[in-house]
Write a protein that holds these residues in place. Structure first.
Motif, PDB file in Angstrom:
ATOM      1  N   ALA A  42       8.419   7.505  88.648  1.00  0.00           N
ATOM      2  CA  ALA A  42       9.071   7.482  87.494  1.00  0.00           C
ATOM      3  C   ALA A  42      10.453   8.103  87.353  1.00  0.00           C
ATOM      4  CB  ALA A  42       8.141   7.920  86.457  1.00  0.00           C
ATOM      5  N   ASP A  43      10.256   9.490  87.971  1.00  0.00           N
ATOM      6  CA  ASP A  43      11.540   9.995  88.027  1.00  0.00           C
ATOM      7  C   ASP A  43      12.676   9.346  88.986  1.00  0.00           C
ATOM      8  OD1 ASP A  43      13.179  12.631  87.362  1.00  0.00           O
ATOM      9  OD2 ASP A  43      12.436  13.283  89.457  1.00  0.00           O
ATOM     10  N   GLU A  44      12.138   8.764  89.908  1.00  0.00           N
ATOM     11  CA  GLU A  44      13.096   8.093  91.022  1.00  0.00           C
ATOM     12  C   GLU A  44      13.925   6.861  90.469  1.00  0.00           C
ATOM     13  OE1 GLU A  44      14.424   9.314  93.936  1.00  0.00           O
ATOM     14  OE2 GLU A  44      13.404  11.042  93.485  1.00  0.00           O
ATOM     15  N   ALA A  45      12.880   6.223  89.682  1.00  0.00           N
ATOM     16  CA  ALA A  45      13.435   4.972  88.891  1.00  0.00           C
ATOM     17  C   ALA A  45      14.308   5.184  87.959  1.00  0.00           C
ATOM     18  CB  ALA A  45      12.158   4.052  88.425  1.00  0.00           C
ATOM     19  N   THR A  46      14.004   6.307  87.289  1.00  0.00           N
ATOM     20  CA  THR A  46      14.924   6.931  86.190  1.00  0.00           C
ATOM     21  C   THR A  46      16.360   7.312  86.778  1.00  0.00           C
ATOM     22  OG1 THR A  46      13.134   7.931  84.800  1.00  0.00           O
ATOM     23  CG2 THR A  46      15.298   8.512  84.328  1.00  0.00           C
ATOM     24  N   LYS A  47      16.313   8.062  88.032  1.00  0.00           N
ATOM     25  CA  LYS A  47      17.335   8.369  88.542  1.00  0.00           C
ATOM     26  C   LYS A  47      18.379   7.131  89.047  1.00  0.00           C
ATOM     27  CE  LYS A  47      15.799  13.079  90.273  1.00  0.00           C
ATOM     28  NZ  LYS A  47      15.249  13.550  91.480  1.00  0.00           N
ATOM     29  N   ALA A  48      17.708   6.231  89.638  1.00  0.00           N
ATOM     30  CA  ALA A  48      18.232   4.884  90.001  1.00  0.00           C
ATOM     31  C   ALA A  48      18.943   4.240  88.755  1.00  0.00           C
ATOM     32  CB  ALA A  48      17.239   3.927  90.556  1.00  0.00           C
TER      33      ALA A  48
ATOM     34  N   HIS B  77      24.196   3.266  85.533  1.00  0.00           N
ATOM     35  CA  HIS B  77      24.493   3.460  83.986  1.00  0.00           C
ATOM     36  C   HIS B  77      23.758   2.395  83.261  1.00  0.00           C
ATOM     37  CE1 HIS B  77      27.861   5.688  85.334  1.00  0.00           C
ATOM     38  NE2 HIS B  77      28.177   4.787  86.253  1.00  0.00           N
ATOM     39  N   GLY B  78      22.286   2.451  83.459  1.00  0.00           N
ATOM     40  CA  GLY B  78      21.396   1.791  82.783  1.00  0.00           C
ATOM     41  C   GLY B  78      20.201   2.355  82.418  1.00  0.00           C
ATOM     42  N   ALA B  79      20.391   3.590  82.297  1.00  0.00           N
ATOM     43  CA  ALA B  79      19.200   4.205  81.763  1.00  0.00           C
ATOM     44  C   ALA B  79      18.969   4.187  80.296  1.00  0.00           C
ATOM     45  CB  ALA B  79      19.091   5.755  82.320  1.00  0.00           C
ATOM     46  N   TRP B  80      17.678   4.060  79.866  1.00  0.00           N
ATOM     47  CA  TRP B  80      17.650   3.971  78.291  1.00  0.00           C
ATOM     48  C   TRP B  80      17.668   5.535  77.824  1.00  0.00           C
ATOM     49  CZ3 TRP B  80      13.603  -0.321  77.564  1.00  0.00           C
ATOM     50  CH2 TRP B  80      14.174  -1.655  78.052  1.00  0.00           C
ATOM     51  N   ARG B  81      17.937   5.702  76.528  1.00  0.00           N
ATOM     52  CA  ARG B  81      17.947   7.113  76.021  1.00  0.00           C
ATOM     53  C   ARG B  81      16.761   7.891  76.380  1.00  0.00           C
ATOM     54  NH1 ARG B  81      18.128   6.133  70.247  1.00  0.00           N
ATOM     55  NH2 ARG B  81      15.814   6.299  70.685  1.00  0.00           N
TER      56      ARG B  81
ATOM     57  N   ILE C  81      10.648  10.957  78.472  1.00  0.00           N
ATOM     58  CA  ILE C  81       9.445  10.930  78.767  1.00  0.00           C
ATOM     59  C   ILE C  81       8.708  11.215  79.983  1.00  0.00           C
ATOM     60  CG2 ILE C  81       7.988   8.695  79.001  1.00  0.00           C
ATOM     61  CD1 ILE C  81       9.686   7.195  77.059  1.00  0.00           C
ATOM     62  N   VAL C  82       9.700  11.368  80.876  1.00  0.00           N
ATOM     63  CA  VAL C  82       9.489  11.862  82.199  1.00  0.00           C
ATOM     64  C   VAL C  82       9.019  13.341  82.302  1.00  0.00           C
ATOM     65  CG1 VAL C  82      10.085  12.420  84.790  1.00  0.00           C
ATOM     66  CG2 VAL C  82      10.542  10.110  83.765  1.00  0.00           C
ATOM     67  N   ARG C  83       9.956  13.939  81.724  1.00  0.00           N
ATOM     68  CA  ARG C  83       9.614  15.428  81.366  1.00  0.00           C
ATOM     69  C   ARG C  83       8.366  15.722  80.446  1.00  0.00           C
ATOM     70  NH1 ARG C  83      15.108  15.234  81.307  1.00  0.00           N
ATOM     71  NH2 ARG C  83      15.497  15.158  79.070  1.00  0.00           N
TER      72      ARG C  83
ATOM     73  N   THR D  93       4.955   4.384  81.231  1.00  0.00           N
ATOM     74  CA  THR D  93       6.179   4.102  80.281  1.00  0.00           C
ATOM     75  C   THR D  93       7.509   4.336  80.719  1.00  0.00           C
ATOM     76  OG1 THR D  93       4.424   4.310  78.538  1.00  0.00           O
ATOM     77  CG2 THR D  93       6.745   4.502  77.900  1.00  0.00           C
ATOM     78  N   ALA D  94       7.587   5.336  81.385  1.00  0.00           N
ATOM     79  CA  ALA D  94       8.921   5.942  81.987  1.00  0.00           C
ATOM     80  C   ALA D  94       9.654   4.966  82.940  1.00  0.00           C
ATOM     81  CB  ALA D  94       8.910   7.387  82.286  1.00  0.00           C
ATOM     82  N   LYS D  95       8.625   4.607  84.038  1.00  0.00           N
ATOM     83  CA  LYS D  95       8.922   3.718  85.005  1.00  0.00           C
ATOM     84  C   LYS D  95       9.176   2.556  84.682  1.00  0.00           C
ATOM     85  CE  LYS D  95       7.209   2.213  89.453  1.00  0.00           C
ATOM     86  NZ  LYS D  95       6.147   1.999  90.543  1.00  0.00           N
ATOM     87  N   PHE D  96       8.497   2.210  83.680  1.00  0.00           N
ATOM     88  CA  PHE D  96       8.788   0.579  82.986  1.00  0.00           C
ATOM     89  C   PHE D  96      10.248   0.596  82.516  1.00  0.00           C
ATOM     90  CE2 PHE D  96       8.944  -2.111  79.422  1.00  0.00           C
ATOM     91  CZ  PHE D  96       8.876  -3.672  80.062  1.00  0.00           C
ATOM     92  N   LYS D  97      10.439   1.526  81.766  1.00  0.00           N
ATOM     93  CA  LYS D  97      11.720   1.704  81.082  1.00  0.00           C
ATOM     94  C   LYS D  97      12.846   2.106  81.901  1.00  0.00           C
ATOM     95  CE  LYS D  97      10.113   3.536  76.545  1.00  0.00           C
ATOM     96  NZ  LYS D  97      10.875   2.821  75.416  1.00  0.00           N
TER      97      LYS D  97
END
Length: 66
Positions: free
Chosen positions: A5-11, A16-20, A25-27, A47-51
């Motif tokens: 989830a953290d890696e997906a969030t970083k990607a 410039h596509g990270a949702w707010r 959620i990862v934290r 949930t975080a990975k999906f988002k």
């Protein structure tokens, strides 16, 4: 799972596509895992990975449109 989830969030963020709330959620998932609440942590990580993946897909689909 949380690492994914953290890696997906970083990607997503890099594109410039990270949702707010995705980073929050990862934290939260990390905090739940540290507290021993693994089932809840997995749900938050999922949930975080999906988002993150959805945000990344959205950013990629909008390249060159604006």
């Amino acid at each position: 799972m949380i690492a994914e989830a953290d890696e997906a969030t970083k990607a997503a963020s890099a594109a410039h596509g990270a949702w707010r709330d995705t980073g929050n959620i990862v934290r939260k998932a990390e905090a739940l895992a540290e507290a021993g609440e693994f089932a809840k942590a997995v749900k938050f990580a999922d949930t975080a990975k999906f988002k993150a993946e959805t945000g990344l897909a959205q950013a990629k689909s909008q390249v060159g449109t604006g």
